[in-house]
Design an enzyme around this catalytic site. Structure first.
Site, short mmCIF file in Angstrom:
data_model
loop_
_atom_site.label_atom_id
_atom_site.label_comp_id
_atom_site.label_asym_id
_atom_site.label_seq_id
_atom_site.Cartn_x
_atom_site.Cartn_y
_atom_site.Cartn_z
CD GLU A 179 40.74 41.59 32.13
OE1 GLU A 179 40.87 42.79 32.44
OE2 GLU A 179 40.37 40.72 32.94
CD GLU A 372 37.02 44.64 31.37
OE1 GLU A 372 37.46 44.71 32.55
OE2 GLU A 372 36.80 43.56 30.80
#
Length: 474
Positions: A179, A372
């Site tokens: 991320e 995710e």
């Protein structure tokens, strides 16, 4: 059959949220080891509170987490029972280099992950390994100030080369930085940044981002040089932005917000800074310190695939007064009246996943990987210790249906899907155990109490059937 036969069904965890054992095996401290549960956690994450020494009045959830350090082998056996094809995990940088830039790697740490990777291979589970998942060595934060300093690139690249070399043949799929856009929203979490009075915060964040982008590109080159079979991906905290209304300013704001998050992936996938990013830097009078070779490094070493997390969409407006009712976590978002929300205010939007897949695939024309996706909820075991999490099954089913439509109807190329987290772990946002995502229940509470016993939930058996049918039985 909608999905290809080799579709990678799996689940994900991260070292800082699962392993624990932070003082074992010669491991050094990392940034997330110093993030306590409680009101100071957010200020530390934003880089506005200096907290580089452990305090006795704090409870640090990562210290033990779910103790995967001692339970990894039984946990992998459970993953194998579920039929996983891929397991996304991260390596703790400071297990390999306790100070981040030691002259020699820590052999105990190298052997620890080698045993895990071999165990996965025995079960025919493909490892998907993240090199840095909210993971900055504390010693390098003290020494360099984290990723604000160019010397972090050399330390990271040395770490990457060490693990690529050691685990050649054991790992095919790699992610460089988890991320990566979180650096803009939680600078200490994403880059080990702590700001002092007088700092130009925006300039420091983008300078740190540049260093990470160069480091990621160099790591991608090394991975390909060491093993031509290596596939290297970038990783985005994803989610589409919806305009709050059909007013043109709302629509334009959604475009700008998308660009602001895609900036990193644009560079990693295309190999150069997009024009909108250059204009932003110019507009804000930010001049990056760039080395002569950087442009070539970025251009020649783009990623093989694009991975991303997806939990919810976001709704934005061009008018400040519309933000009276907000929701979500890090990303400023108006509460969308058309969507339900989780216990923590994250809005549930399966169709937004399909939209995100379309936007990313159209933008990059590279294979995608959902690494995710999951529902954080307050699971309550019954008198037998069993969690009947039909709400999680329903959430996951709807998101699987959405990405199947993206593949079958929209033509998106999708490598795989790893749910977050396949087993309960401490939450990155709050540090809580009570915010549970897993298909496996772990007996531990927010204060660190519990037996750490693992118990499959109802979703465990449901997901097993999903995998066995390649997504046809939902």
């Amino acid at each position: 059959m909608t999905l290809p036969k080799n579709f990678l069904w799996g689940g994900a965890t991260a070292a800082n949220q699962a392993e624990g054992g932070i003082f074992e095996g010669g491991r050094g401290l990392t940034n997330t080891d110093l993030m306590p549960i409680g009101e100071d956690r957010k200020a530390i994450a934003f880089g506005s509170l200096d907290n580089l020494e452990r305090r006795s009045d704090y409870f640090y959830p990562s210290e033990e987490a779910i103790d995967m350090y001692h339970h990894y082998m039984e946990d992998i056996d459970l993953l194998a029972q579920m039929g996983l094809k891929v397991y996304r995990m991260s390596i703790s940088w400071t297990r390999i280099f306790p100070n981040g830039d030691d002259a020699h790697p820590n052999e105990v740490g190298l052997r620890f992950y080698e045993a895990i990777l071999k165990k996965l291979r025995e079960h025919q589970i493909e490892p998907l390994v993240t090199l840095a998942h909210f993971d900055v060595p504390v010693a390098l934060i003290k020494k360099f100030g984290g990723w604000r300093d160019r010397r972090m690139v050399k330390a990271y690249v040395n770490y990457a080369q060490t693990v690529f070399t050691r685990y050649k043949g054991l790992v095919k799929y790699w992610l460089t930085i988890n991320e990566i856009n979180i650096l803009l929203h939680q600078p200490f979490v994403g880059g080990g940044l702590i700001f002092k009075e007088g700092d130009n915060i925006e300039a420091l964040k983008y300078q740190a981002a540049h260093h990470q982008l160069v480091a990621s590109a160099l790591a991608t080159k090394i991975a390909h040089d060491i093993d031509e079979n290596n596939q290297v991906g970038c990783m985005l905290a994803g989610g589409s932005h919806y305009p709050y209304s059909c007013r043109p300013k709302d629509y334009l704001e959604a475009i700008h917000r998308d660009n602001g998050e895609y900036f990193f992936i644009d560079v990693q996938s295309r190999g150069y800074y997009p024009s909108y990013a250059l204009k932003k830097l110019e507009r804000e009078h930010i001049t990056l310190s760039v080395e002569p070779e950087d442009e070539r490094i970025l251009k020649e070493n783009t990623v093989d695939f694009v991975s991303f997390s997806y939990y919810s969409s976001r709704t934005v407006s061009g008018y400040d007064e519309d933000y009276a009712t907000t929701t979500g976590n890090l990303f400023k978002s108006i509460k969308n009246p058309n969507l339900p929300s989780t216990d923590w205010g994250w809005q549930i939007d399966p169709l937004g996943l399909r939209s995100s897949l379309n936007m990313l695939y159209n933008r990059y024309q590279k294979p995608l990987f959902i690494v995710e996706n999951g529902l954080g909820a307050k699971d309550v075991p019954n008198e037998m210790g069993y969690v009947e999490d039909d709400y999680r099954i329903d959430y996951t089913r709807q998101h699987i249906e959405a990405f199947k439509d993206a593949v079958e109807i929209d033509g998106v190329e999708l490598l795989g899907y790893t749910t977050w987290g396949i087993i309960d772990v401490t939450a990155a946002s709050t540090g809580q155990m009570s915010k549970r995502y897993g298909f496996i229940y772990v007996d531990r509470d927010d204060e660190g109490n519990g037996t750490l016993a693992r118990t499959p939930k109802k979703s465990f058996y449901w997901y097993k059937d999903v995998i066995a049918s390649n997504g046809e039985v939902l």
